[in-house]
Scaffold this motif. Structure first.
Motif, short mmCIF file in Angstrom:
data_model
loop_
_atom_site.label_atom_id
_atom_site.label_comp_id
_atom_site.label_asym_id
_atom_site.label_seq_id
_atom_site.Cartn_x
_atom_site.Cartn_y
_atom_site.Cartn_z
N ASN A 38 0.83 -1.22 0.00
CA ASN A 38 0.00 0.00 0.00
C ASN A 38 0.85 1.26 0.00
O ASN A 38 0.43 2.30 -0.50
CB ASN A 38 -0.88 0.06 1.26
N PHE A 44 -8.50 12.46 -0.82
CA PHE A 44 -8.20 11.04 -0.66
C PHE A 44 -9.47 10.21 -0.90
O PHE A 44 -9.45 9.23 -1.65
CB PHE A 44 -7.65 10.76 0.75
N ASN A 45 -10.56 10.61 -0.27
CA ASN A 45 -11.82 9.87 -0.45
C ASN A 45 -12.18 9.80 -1.93
O ASN A 45 -12.56 8.73 -2.44
CB ASN A 45 -12.97 10.58 0.28
N CYS A 88 -10.26 10.20 -4.68
CA CYS A 88 -9.35 9.38 -5.49
C CYS A 88 -9.53 7.90 -5.18
O CYS A 88 -9.52 7.06 -6.09
CB CYS A 88 -7.89 9.79 -5.23
N PHE A 89 -9.71 7.57 -3.92
CA PHE A 89 -9.84 6.17 -3.52
C PHE A 89 -11.12 5.56 -4.09
O PHE A 89 -11.17 4.38 -4.43
CB PHE A 89 -9.84 6.07 -1.99
N CYS A 90 -12.17 6.37 -4.19
CA CYS A 90 -13.45 5.86 -4.70
C CYS A 90 -13.50 5.82 -6.22
O CYS A 90 -14.24 5.02 -6.79
CB CYS A 90 -14.61 6.72 -4.19
N GLY A 147 -8.29 3.29 -9.46
CA GLY A 147 -7.69 2.07 -8.94
C GLY A 147 -6.57 1.61 -9.84
O GLY A 147 -6.14 2.32 -10.76
N ILE A 166 -1.53 10.76 -3.16
CA ILE A 166 -2.90 10.27 -2.94
C ILE A 166 -3.34 9.38 -4.10
O ILE A 166 -3.93 8.32 -3.90
CB ILE A 166 -3.87 11.46 -2.71
N VAL A 167 -3.03 9.81 -5.33
CA VAL A 167 -3.38 8.98 -6.49
C VAL A 167 -2.66 7.62 -6.39
O VAL A 167 -3.25 6.57 -6.63
CB VAL A 167 -3.04 9.72 -7.81
N ALA A 188 -4.15 5.21 -4.04
CA ALA A 188 -5.31 4.54 -4.63
C ALA A 188 -4.86 3.49 -5.66
O ALA A 188 -5.69 2.89 -6.35
CB ALA A 188 -6.25 5.56 -5.29
N ARG A 189 -3.53 3.31 -5.77
CA ARG A 189 -2.90 2.35 -6.69
C ARG A 189 -3.10 2.71 -8.16
O ARG A 189 -2.94 1.88 -9.04
CB ARG A 189 -3.37 0.92 -6.43
N LEU A 239 -16.93 5.16 2.48
CA LEU A 239 -15.49 4.97 2.78
C LEU A 239 -15.16 5.66 4.11
O LEU A 239 -14.54 5.06 5.00
CB LEU A 239 -14.65 5.57 1.64
#
Ligand code: PLP
Length: 405
Positions: free
Chosen positions: A10, A112-113, A115-117, A120, A138-139, A142-143, A268
């Protein structure tokens, strides 16, 4: 046997914040008794307005100290939606409402929320560069893959549709916009932004529009993406109270997003931090609803920033001063030191280290923002410090370039 720490997949790409590295070194020098002018900071030097503090104290006294709904208290989300509605250029059916708003612990969490949502593994996200240091991280958390798109410095580093098309691939899923920009201090031209919003919609890209500095501009008012599009089905507007209301420590930011995205971000957050601190939400509510008091405090702060900016800019017009981006918003000068001798491919870091160690001025190397030949100087500091810091910077640059005084 001691357990060895092996970073999980991660965080293998995670780099510590370069802006924090500068302030840590500046603090270490101060602890040794050195006088340091700190122009590295990214927060207003003003105190939170009194009316906001009073509202927060009243909220605590009234017992607003428990959990709230994860997405934030309804009156705050209504106030955010109402303010956004005054900017919205599209039809009434898409006017932002409270259900489209998620309040978080600062706009950093909002980003963050989002980008994570939205992103991927295998996705690419376009980041006009130089860019605020956390976008890339942050990107990557989010992988997804951050893709730097560098604009023309002569044009405030604004990117064009052609620049974006050249960087885009079939894996491109989104773009992060930030006007006025940290670190450049440029307010992007509304026409340029409109063209990018149109392109993103035609390509099906998400647009994350970070408008945290929108109220801090000195020439033309900075436009919100909400004013420049009539379809917000791919738009997430990110804002907060940190900069405009001098409320960095209260940690309140928010997203205005399409309903399904807002719901995902809320879900999230419900498993990470839950709601943003309750008294802080009431403080933000006061900031966003007492318009007369808020406008007065924003006006006072922006006038002070403008005076410092104007005074510092005159120093940069001197013969032999380094080139810089025209600072029309936020509170940063972004200065080109790429020509210094022996700067190598990271002249900004060489120059910033020289400024700190030999001239007692803390500034941030452009490498932190993806532009290694540059440095960022913040004027969110006392005017005398800003001017003395800029004087030392110009004279150090001239000395390095051997320009006679
Ligand atoms: N976006 C930009 C461009 C910033 O410069 C900052 C703070 O430096 C943030 C977001 C984060 O702000 P917040 O304090 O609301 O998390």
């Amino acid at each position: 046997m001691p357990v060895e720490f092996v970073p999980s997949p991660n965080i293998v790409q995670l780099r510590p914040s370069a802006t924090i590295a500068v302030s840590t070194r500046a603090k270490a020098l101060k602890a040794q008794g050195r006088e340091i002018i700190d122009l590295g900071v990214g927060e207003p030097d003003f105190d939170t307005p009194e009316f906001v503090k009073v509202a927060a104290a009243k909220a605590v006294a009234a017992g607003h100290t428990k959990y709230t709904a994860t997405e934030g208290i309804l009156p705050l989300r209504e106030a955010i939606a109402k303010n956004a509605g005054t900017l919205w250029a599209g039809d009434a059916a898409q006017t932002p409402v409270a259900a489209d708003v998620v309040v978080s612990n600062g706009s950093k969490q909002t980003l963050f929320n989002a980008c994570f949502c939205l992103f991927g593994a295998g996705d690419e996200v376009l980041i006009p560069t130089p860019a605020w240091t956390s976008y890339v991280e942050i990107v990557a958390l989010a992988r997804a893959t951050p893709v730097a798109v560098v604009g023309d410095p002569a044009n405030g580093f604004q990117v064009t549709v052609a620049d974006l098309l050249a960087a885009a691939t079939p894996r491109t899923r989104g773009i992060i916009l930030n006007s006025p920009s940290n670190p450049t201090g440029a307010t992007w031209n509304a026409h340029v932004l409109t063209q990018i919003l149109d392109l993103a919609r035609s390509k099906g890209w998400w647009v994350l529009s970070d408008e945290i500095y929108r109220r801090i501009s000195y020439e033309v008012p900075a436009a919100s993406s909400l004013e420049l599009t009539t379809d917000r089905s791919n738009l997430i507007v990110i804002d907060g109270v940190a900069k405009s209301y001098a409320m960095t420590g209260w940690r309140i930011g928010w997203a205005i997003a399409p309903r399904a995205v807002a719901k995902a971000m809320n879900d999230l957050q419900s498993h990470t931090t839950s709601n943003a601190a309750t008294p802080s939400q009431y403080a933000a509510l006061a900031a966003l609803t007492d318009h007369a008091a808020a406008e007065e405090s924003i006006g006072t702060m922006v006038a002070a920033f403008r005076a410092r900016r104007d005074a510092a800019m005159t120093l940069l017009t001197e013969e032999g001063a380094p080139p810089y981006v025209h600072p029309s918003g936020a509170f940063y000068f972004f200065i080109d030191v790429s020509a210094i001798p022996n700067g190598g491919d990271d002249a900004g870091t060489v120059f910033a280290a020289h400024m700190l160690e030999d001239h007692g001025v803390a500034i941030v190397p452009g490498a932190a923002f993806g532009s290694p030949g540059w440095v960022r100087l913040s004027y969110a500091a006392a005017e005398a410090d800003v001017l003395e810091g800029m004087r030392r910077l110009v004279s150090a640059y001239r000395a390095m370039m051997s320009v006679p005084a």
